[in-house]
Design a protein around this motif. Structure first.
Motif, PDB file in Angstrom:
ATOM      1  N   GLU A  12    -116.215   4.361 -25.271  1.00  0.00           N
ATOM      2  CA  GLU A  12    -116.056   3.664 -26.583  1.00  0.00           C
ATOM      3  C   GLU A  12    -114.730   3.355 -26.634  1.00  0.00           C
ATOM      4  OE1 GLU A  12    -116.587   5.180 -31.242  1.00  0.00           O
ATOM      5  OE2 GLU A  12    -117.474   6.121 -29.745  1.00  0.00           O
ATOM      6  N   LYS A  13    -114.498   2.035 -27.096  1.00  0.00           N
ATOM      7  CA  LYS A  13    -113.086   1.512 -27.260  1.00  0.00           C
ATOM      8  C   LYS A  13    -113.094   1.206 -28.739  1.00  0.00           C
ATOM      9  CE  LYS A  13    -110.109  -1.971 -25.568  1.00  0.00           C
ATOM     10  NZ  LYS A  13    -109.843  -3.169 -24.466  1.00  0.00           N
ATOM     11  N   ASN A  14    -111.887   1.678 -29.189  1.00  0.00           N
ATOM     12  CA  ASN A  14    -111.536   1.603 -30.698  1.00  0.00           C
ATOM     13  C   ASN A  14    -110.045   0.823 -30.912  1.00  0.00           C
ATOM     14  OD1 ASN A  14    -114.030   2.310 -32.460  1.00  0.00           O
ATOM     15  ND2 ASN A  14    -113.513   3.847 -31.004  1.00  0.00           N
ATOM     16  N   HIS A  16    -106.815   0.888 -33.732  1.00  0.00           N
ATOM     17  CA  HIS A  16    -106.531   1.433 -34.870  1.00  0.00           C
ATOM     18  C   HIS A  16    -104.966   0.969 -35.286  1.00  0.00           C
ATOM     19  CE1 HIS A  16    -109.174   4.671 -33.431  1.00  0.00           C
ATOM     20  NE2 HIS A  16    -108.731   4.431 -32.156  1.00  0.00           N
ATOM     21  N   THR A  22    -100.871  -1.791 -33.678  1.00  0.00           N
ATOM     22  CA  THR A  22    -102.284  -1.418 -33.452  1.00  0.00           C
ATOM     23  C   THR A  22    -102.497  -0.635 -32.235  1.00  0.00           C
ATOM     24  OG1 THR A  22    -103.142  -3.142 -34.583  1.00  0.00           O
ATOM     25  CG2 THR A  22    -104.771  -2.253 -33.203  1.00  0.00           C
ATOM     26  N   SER A  25    -107.797   2.999 -28.360  1.00  0.00           N
ATOM     27  CA  SER A  25    -108.221   4.193 -28.084  1.00  0.00           C
ATOM     28  C   SER A  25    -109.505   4.086 -27.008  1.00  0.00           C
ATOM     29  CB  SER A  25    -108.470   5.304 -29.202  1.00  0.00           C
ATOM     30  OG  SER A  25    -109.478   5.071 -29.899  1.00  0.00           O
ATOM     31  N   TRP A  26    -109.965   5.289 -26.276  1.00  0.00           N
ATOM     32  CA  TRP A  26    -111.063   5.157 -25.505  1.00  0.00           C
ATOM     33  C   TRP A  26    -111.564   6.699 -25.586  1.00  0.00           C
ATOM     34  CZ3 TRP A  26    -106.672   2.698 -24.004  1.00  0.00           C
ATOM     35  CH2 TRP A  26    -106.592   1.538 -23.613  1.00  0.00           C
ATOM     36  N   THR A  27    -113.035   6.687 -25.815  1.00  0.00           N
ATOM     37  CA  THR A  27    -113.482   8.001 -26.191  1.00  0.00           C
ATOM     38  C   THR A  27    -114.738   8.377 -25.090  1.00  0.00           C
ATOM     39  OG1 THR A  27    -112.865   8.445 -28.241  1.00  0.00           O
ATOM     40  CG2 THR A  27    -114.686   9.515 -27.574  1.00  0.00           C
ATOM     41  N   THR A  62    -110.612  11.808 -25.423  1.00  0.00           N
ATOM     42  CA  THR A  62    -109.938  10.582 -26.106  1.00  0.00           C
ATOM     43  C   THR A  62    -108.623  10.465 -25.649  1.00  0.00           C
ATOM     44  OG1 THR A  62    -111.217  10.834 -28.220  1.00  0.00           O
ATOM     45  CG2 THR A  62    -109.493   9.135 -28.186  1.00  0.00           C
ATOM     46  N   GLU A  92    -107.614  10.681 -38.151  1.00  0.00           N
ATOM     47  CA  GLU A  92    -109.063  10.130 -38.410  1.00  0.00           C
ATOM     48  C   GLU A  92    -110.122  10.793 -37.323  1.00  0.00           C
ATOM     49  OE1 GLU A  92    -109.326   5.986 -36.610  1.00  0.00           O
ATOM     50  OE2 GLU A  92    -106.995   5.463 -37.041  1.00  0.00           O
ATOM     51  N   TRP A  93    -109.532  11.846 -36.546  1.00  0.00           N
ATOM     52  CA  TRP A  93    -110.501  12.532 -35.666  1.00  0.00           C
ATOM     53  C   TRP A  93    -110.697  13.974 -35.921  1.00  0.00           C
ATOM     54  CZ3 TRP A  93    -107.164  10.286 -31.137  1.00  0.00           C
ATOM     55  CH2 TRP A  93    -107.603   8.949 -30.725  1.00  0.00           C
TER      56      TRP A  93
END
Length: 250
Positions: A12-14, A16, A22, A25-27, A62, A92-93
């Protein structure tokens, strides 16, 4: 073997937005979160070797590109910028179970712990512990005299927005309130082994492993070392969670 980009495409790429630019991240997976922090002139993908063992142990993982590295934006990078990025993301996490960090990423994690990041366990691979020492070594390496070194130190302080001493272990060690694993090659020619020894002596809950023959970067690719570090996050973190849930200090 899949390429780095192929492997990241399964996460999952986000994006921030932060004060540092900016970040990206990848989870992978679900479960208590472990955050991987890359080093200088590196990127998140260089930490991919730790993903599968941590997933197998029941964690989500992550990775992120720090300021001005990889796919992240920004024009400034330093231990402080990386540490503040880690702080911003982990807010955030929350909660974050553990951190596994390499090189300058390890020093950034120490800064983040000092600034309030709380975890159950962390692993530090080939990391420095004193910005003052790093800056002086760099000044010597490029041949600066005493006056030049003093001017360089002043410039660095302006760049990071803090005195150099604020990034020394004497200040940062107050954040070391959880179990830690320190891994360092005694022959590391990038960050001297004395940094690991100093960190270990100032961290009562730490273990130190002399990773002979792995240098500064092969720590990230050695299967045995990857397994050992992942096991530490799982076992030490579980013990710490049990202690806290039983009423011990966090």
């Amino acid at each position: 073997m899949p390429s780095e980009q192929e492997r990241l495409s399964g996460a999952e790429k986000n994006f921030h937005p932060t004060a540092m630019g900016t970040l990206v991240s990848w989870t992978f997976g679900v479960g208590p979160r472990v955050v991987l922090v890359h080093g200088w002139s590196s990127r998140a993908a260089h930490m991919l070797g730790f993903v599968d063992p941590l997933l197998a142990a029941g964690y989500s993982v992550t990775l992120f590109d720090g300021p001005a590295h990889g796919e992240a934006t920004g024009e400034r990078a330093s231990v402080v910028h990386m540490g503040e990025a880690l702080l911003a993301l982990t807010r955030e996490w929350e909660p974050v179970h553990g951190v596994l960090a390499h090189s300058v990423g390890s020093a950034a994690a120490l800064w983040a712990f000092h600034r309030g990041l709380s975890v159950h366990a962390s692993v530090h691979l080939g990391g420095p512990v004193s910005l003052s020492v790093m800056v002086r070594q760099l000044a010597i390496g490029v041949g600066l005299d005493q006056a030049g070194t003093a001017a360089f130190e002043k410039w660095v302080e302006g760049f990071i927005g803090h005195p150099l001493a604020a990034l020394d272990l004497e200040i940062l060690k107050d954040g070391l309130r959880h179990p830690g694993l320190i891994v360092h090659d005694p022959e590391d020619d990038t960050v001297p082994f004395s940094a690991a020894d100093t960190l270990h002596r100032n961290w009562p809950q730490s273990e130190l492993i002399r990773a002979g023959g792995l240098g500064h970067r092969r720590l990230l690719r050695d299967p045995a070392m990857i397994g050992l570090c992942s096991d530490f996050i799982a076992t030490a973190g579980s013990r710490e969670m049990t202690r806290v849930n039983a009423g011990g200090e966090a």
